[in-house]
Design an enzyme around this catalytic site. Structure first.
Site, PDB file in Angstrom:
ATOM      1  N   HIS A 250      14.176  90.476   9.573  1.00 37.06           N
ATOM      2  CA  HIS A 250      13.471  91.378  10.479  1.00 37.06           C
ATOM      3  C   HIS A 250      11.987  91.462  10.156  1.00 37.06           C
ATOM      4  CE1 HIS A 250      17.354  93.593  11.884  1.00 37.06           C
ATOM      5  NE2 HIS A 250      17.089  92.514  12.593  1.00 37.06           N
ATOM      6  N   HIS A 377      18.785  83.041  19.286  1.00 38.36           N
ATOM      7  CA  HIS A 377      17.740  82.921  18.256  1.00 38.36           C
ATOM      8  C   HIS A 377      17.172  81.501  18.153  1.00 38.36           C
ATOM      9  CE1 HIS A 377      17.836  86.980  16.585  1.00 38.36           C
ATOM     10  NE2 HIS A 377      19.146  86.956  16.713  1.00 38.36           N
TER      11      HIS A 377
END
Length: 397
Positions: A250, A377
């Site tokens: 993240h 992703h």
């Protein structure tokens, strides 16, 4: 030059992921997608469950395929998924998106900001790709986010609500990060400044103000007053969605978003903070013994969960590609991340990416479940790397 430093090589990676899911992901009987394909060989292990995030990500993925001049069937696949998202996930009585369906029947009506953010992202990419209904879905999702989740006093989004919109006390980093991503895409799709302003507000508020309480690192879990809840799930380190600790992935993902924001805003802090967060991701998270980035760590970089996740590495690839346009040293990380990922995380037969490996790169299970990430992703970050090459023809050289 290695394949991932060329547009042709990145396009090949991109198309491999799309080809893994299509056509088996198209549910011609019920509608929408069959997102639960086994990562090893592509067989369908769950043909009935329709997860809001998986549906929205599928629309996003095939819309990116249109934008990247992918196969002709990308447009059909995006249109097919958007119809299901608009008609079946939407709860007209309560005006929100249902979280989980069994076929067309609702199984879970919990309202998640995270899920609504992905609907906004799907609508934005569909709008960019010229998919009918994309703009209407974008605007509907944004309206729900603003009316139900936005908290003006904190300038961030709440996380979760009951089907009838009673907010929970939990506040989370992840929902706001993906809302920021979706708002940036909405701005790129429409040119409407309100989306850019909202994404900037979230990024500024979270990555500079909220993180001051944790020495600039990104904690995941907060109280209703946006105070870090440092003990949250400390007894459940392998919680699937809300693990304790800091996530290097993240940090890299926020670095990527700040670098995208810097393409649209002139504030110097955006790239400075992007570099800080990427540097923190690799300093805290890189496994010097086995390679790759840990999933979760403590503030000193000691691993809590040492597993290696595919999405973590694709996000770091996207971030390093964008940052390398401003500082060539990040090109070294781009190379390193691709080399590691191609050796361990990408399925050599089909081109899709594995969800999770152990620290020593063993596969400890089939990684089956309803909450899958059907190529979102790797597709997103291949696309961003292609954009970086197009913007700067000498990037990575």
């Amino acid at each position: 030059m290695t394949i991932y430093r060329t547009r042709a090589g990145l396009r090949h990676q991109f198309r491999d992921v799309l080809n893994f899911y299509y056509p088996d992901c198209i549910d011609t009987a019920v509608g929408g997608y069959v997102a639960q394909l086994d990562e090893r060989d592509g067989h369908v292990y769950d043909a009935r469950t329709k997860h809001l995030v998986a549906t929205a990500r599928g629309v996003h993925n095939f819309s990116l395929g249109v934008l990247a001049d992918g196969p002709d069937w990308c447009r059909y696949a995006a249109e097919h998924g958007l119809r299901f998202l608009s008609n079946e996930h939407w709860d007209d009585d309560r005006e929100g998106y249902d979280w989980l369906l069994e076929g067309r029947q609702t199984r879970d009506r919990t309202r998640h900001c995270y899920g609504h953010a992905f609907v906004l992202l799907a609508g934005a990419r569909a709008t960019q790709a010229g998919i009918p209904g994309g703009r209407a879905e974008l605007e509907r999702a944004f309206d729900v986010l603003e009316e139900r989740f936005w908290e003006p006093d904190h300038e961030l989004y709440a996380d979760q609500a009951t089907p009838d919109w009673e907010l929970s006390a939990y506040r989370g980093q992840n929902a706001n990060m993906h809302a920021c991503e979706a708002l940036l895409a909405a701005y790129e799709a429409t040119g409407d400044e309100r989306y850019l302003e909202r994404s900037y507000t979230i990024a500024d508020r979270f990555t500079r103000e909220v993180t001051a309480a944790t020495d600039g690192l990104l904690w995941e879990h907060y109280t209703a007053e946006w105070e870090p809840d440092l003990s949250y799930n400390e007894d459940s380190p392998r919680h699937q969605f809300r693990p304790p600790g800091y996530q290097p992935g993240h940090h890299a993902e926020w670095a990527k978003l700040l670098a995208v924001l810097a393409d649209h805003r002139s504030e110097e802090w955006l790239l400075e903070r992007a570099r800080d967060l990427f540097d923190a991701a690799v300093e805290l998270g890189w496994d010097d013994e086995h390679g790759g980035l840990y999933y979760t760590v403590d503030a000193d970089g000691e691993p809590i969960v040492a597993d290696k996740y595919g999405w973590v590495h694709t996000e770091a690839i996207g971030a390093s590609a964008l940052l390398s346009r401003h500082d060539e040293s990040y090109g070294s990380w781009y190379d390193r991340l691709w080399e590691y990922s191609l050796e361990h995380l990408r399925n050599p037969r089909y081109g899709n990416w594995y969800e999770r490996l152990t620290r020593e790169h063993e596969r400890d299970g089939p990684n089956h479940g309803p909450a899958v990430e059907p190529g979102y992703h790797p597709l997103t970050n291949c696309w961003l790397a292609m954009r970086a090459l197009e913007a700067e023809p000498t990037a990575f050289e």
